[in-house]
Each structure stands twice: as C-alpha cells, then as structure tokens.
Design a protein around this motif. Structure first.
Motif, PDB file in Angstrom:
ATOM      1  N   LYS A  36       0.864  -1.174   0.043  1.00 48.27           N
ATOM      2  CA  LYS A  36      -0.056  -0.005   0.001  1.00 48.27           C
ATOM      3  C   LYS A  36       0.980   1.418   0.054  1.00 48.27           C
ATOM      4  O   LYS A  36       0.344   2.366  -0.082  1.00 48.27           O
ATOM      5  N   ILE A  37       2.187   1.194  -0.065  1.00 48.46           N
ATOM      6  CA  ILE A  37       3.092   2.267   0.153  1.00 48.46           C
ATOM      7  C   ILE A  37       2.886   3.189  -1.249  1.00 48.46           C
ATOM      8  O   ILE A  37       3.009   4.423  -0.808  1.00 48.46           O
ATOM      9  N   PRO A  38       2.767   2.558  -2.232  1.00 53.41           N
ATOM     10  CA  PRO A  38       2.815   3.635  -3.654  1.00 53.41           C
ATOM     11  C   PRO A  38       1.554   4.583  -3.512  1.00 53.41           C
ATOM     12  O   PRO A  38       1.490   5.548  -3.766  1.00 53.41           O
ATOM     13  N   ALA A  39       0.369   3.923  -2.941  1.00 56.18           N
ATOM     14  CA  ALA A  39      -0.981   4.604  -2.702  1.00 56.18           C
ATOM     15  C   ALA A  39      -0.755   5.834  -1.772  1.00 56.18           C
ATOM     16  O   ALA A  39      -1.329   6.744  -2.012  1.00 56.18           O
ATOM     17  N   ILE A  40      -0.198   5.285  -0.819  1.00 62.01           N
ATOM     18  CA  ILE A  40      -0.166   6.448   0.301  1.00 62.01           C
ATOM     19  C   ILE A  40       0.831   7.589  -0.121  1.00 62.01           C
ATOM     20  O   ILE A  40       0.651   8.823   0.337  1.00 62.01           O
ATOM     21  N   ILE A  41       1.995   6.987  -0.800  1.00 65.27           N
ATOM     22  CA  ILE A  41       2.843   8.295  -1.314  1.00 65.27           C
ATOM     23  C   ILE A  41       2.127   9.238  -2.313  1.00 65.27           C
ATOM     24  O   ILE A  41       2.203  10.439  -2.351  1.00 65.27           O
ATOM     25  N   GLU A  42       1.159   8.437  -3.264  1.00 65.93           N
ATOM     26  CA  GLU A  42       0.457   9.350  -4.176  1.00 65.93           C
ATOM     27  C   GLU A  42      -0.666   9.987  -3.604  1.00 65.93           C
ATOM     28  O   GLU A  42      -1.007  11.294  -3.962  1.00 65.93           O
ATOM     29  N   ARG A  43      -1.283   9.779  -2.216  1.00 66.98           N
ATOM     30  CA  ARG A  43      -2.390  10.409  -1.710  1.00 66.98           C
ATOM     31  C   ARG A  43      -1.658  11.620  -0.929  1.00 66.98           C
ATOM     32  O   ARG A  43      -2.090  12.627  -0.738  1.00 66.98           O
ATOM     33  N   GLY A  44      -0.159  11.375  -0.736  1.00 62.52           N
ATOM     34  CA  GLY A  44       0.482  12.643  -0.239  1.00 62.52           C
ATOM     35  C   GLY A  44       1.157  13.621  -1.352  1.00 62.52           C
ATOM     36  O   GLY A  44       1.880  14.634  -0.920  1.00 62.52           O
ATOM     37  N   GLY A  45       0.637  13.617  -2.643  1.00 59.01           N
ATOM     38  CA  GLY A  45       0.959  14.448  -3.565  1.00 59.01           C
ATOM     39  C   GLY A  45       2.183  14.134  -4.405  1.00 59.01           C
ATOM     40  O   GLY A  45       2.371  14.847  -5.321  1.00 59.01           O
TER      41      GLY A  45
END
Length: 101
Positions: free
Chosen positions: A10-19
């Motif tokens: 889930k790290i890539p999605a978390i990074i993308e949610r952070g902009g």
C-alpha cells in the motif's frame, strides 16, 4: 528521492495520496526473494535500534512473506514453530550455554 527497495503493497498509494508520484515495478521471483532477505536485515537493524513492538511486527511481516515465497503457508510455518518449540523449547528461561565437556 531514490529508494530502490522493497516496500509494503500500500506504500505507493500512500505516497500518491501525499501528492508525490511513486515509480514502481513488480519484481521477478528471484529478485523478490533477494529483496525480502535485504528487507529482513533492514527490519532487524531497525529493531536493534528502536526495540519496540512495531519493528517486531515488521519483522514478522517479512518472515511471512519469505515463508510464502518458499511455498510455506502460515499454518505450516506456525505448525513447524510449535513442533520445534515443543521439542527444543524457547528462550524464556534465558539459558546461556558456555561450553560442553
């Protein structure tokens, strides 16, 4: 920033949610196992530094992934643990073997 390391799903999605944009690729089986071993070393080093339950949970996650990658499901892993624990014990008694004669 460059990382070049195995991360949780889930790290890539978390990074993308952070902009930010996460550039990823899916590892082949052999390199996946290699990176799991490196991740285990990383998590153990973090436990040595921080000594907390979160780092132990990270180690356990990697152990489960390693087991899966060698064809050992969690039930088999836990059964193997139990058998070994029953036959050889654990570390609760803090026994330190100095030598044999």
């Amino acid at each position: 920033m460059r990382y070049d390391k195995l991360v949780r799903d889930k790290i890539p999605a978390i990074i993308e949610r952070g902009g930010q944009k996460a550039v990823t690729r899916i590892l082949e089986e052999g390199e996946y196992f290699h990176h799991l071993e490196a991740k285990l070393d990383e998590e153990v080093a973090e436990f040595h530094r921080d000594k907390n339950a979160e780092e132990l949970a990270d180690i356990l996650e990697v152990v489960y992934a390693l087991a899966d990658s060698i064809g050992c499901d969690r039930k088999t892993l836990l059964d193997t643990y139990e058998k070994k624990h029953q036959s050889r014990g654990g570390f609760a008694d803090r026994v330190f073997l100095m030598e044999t004669e």
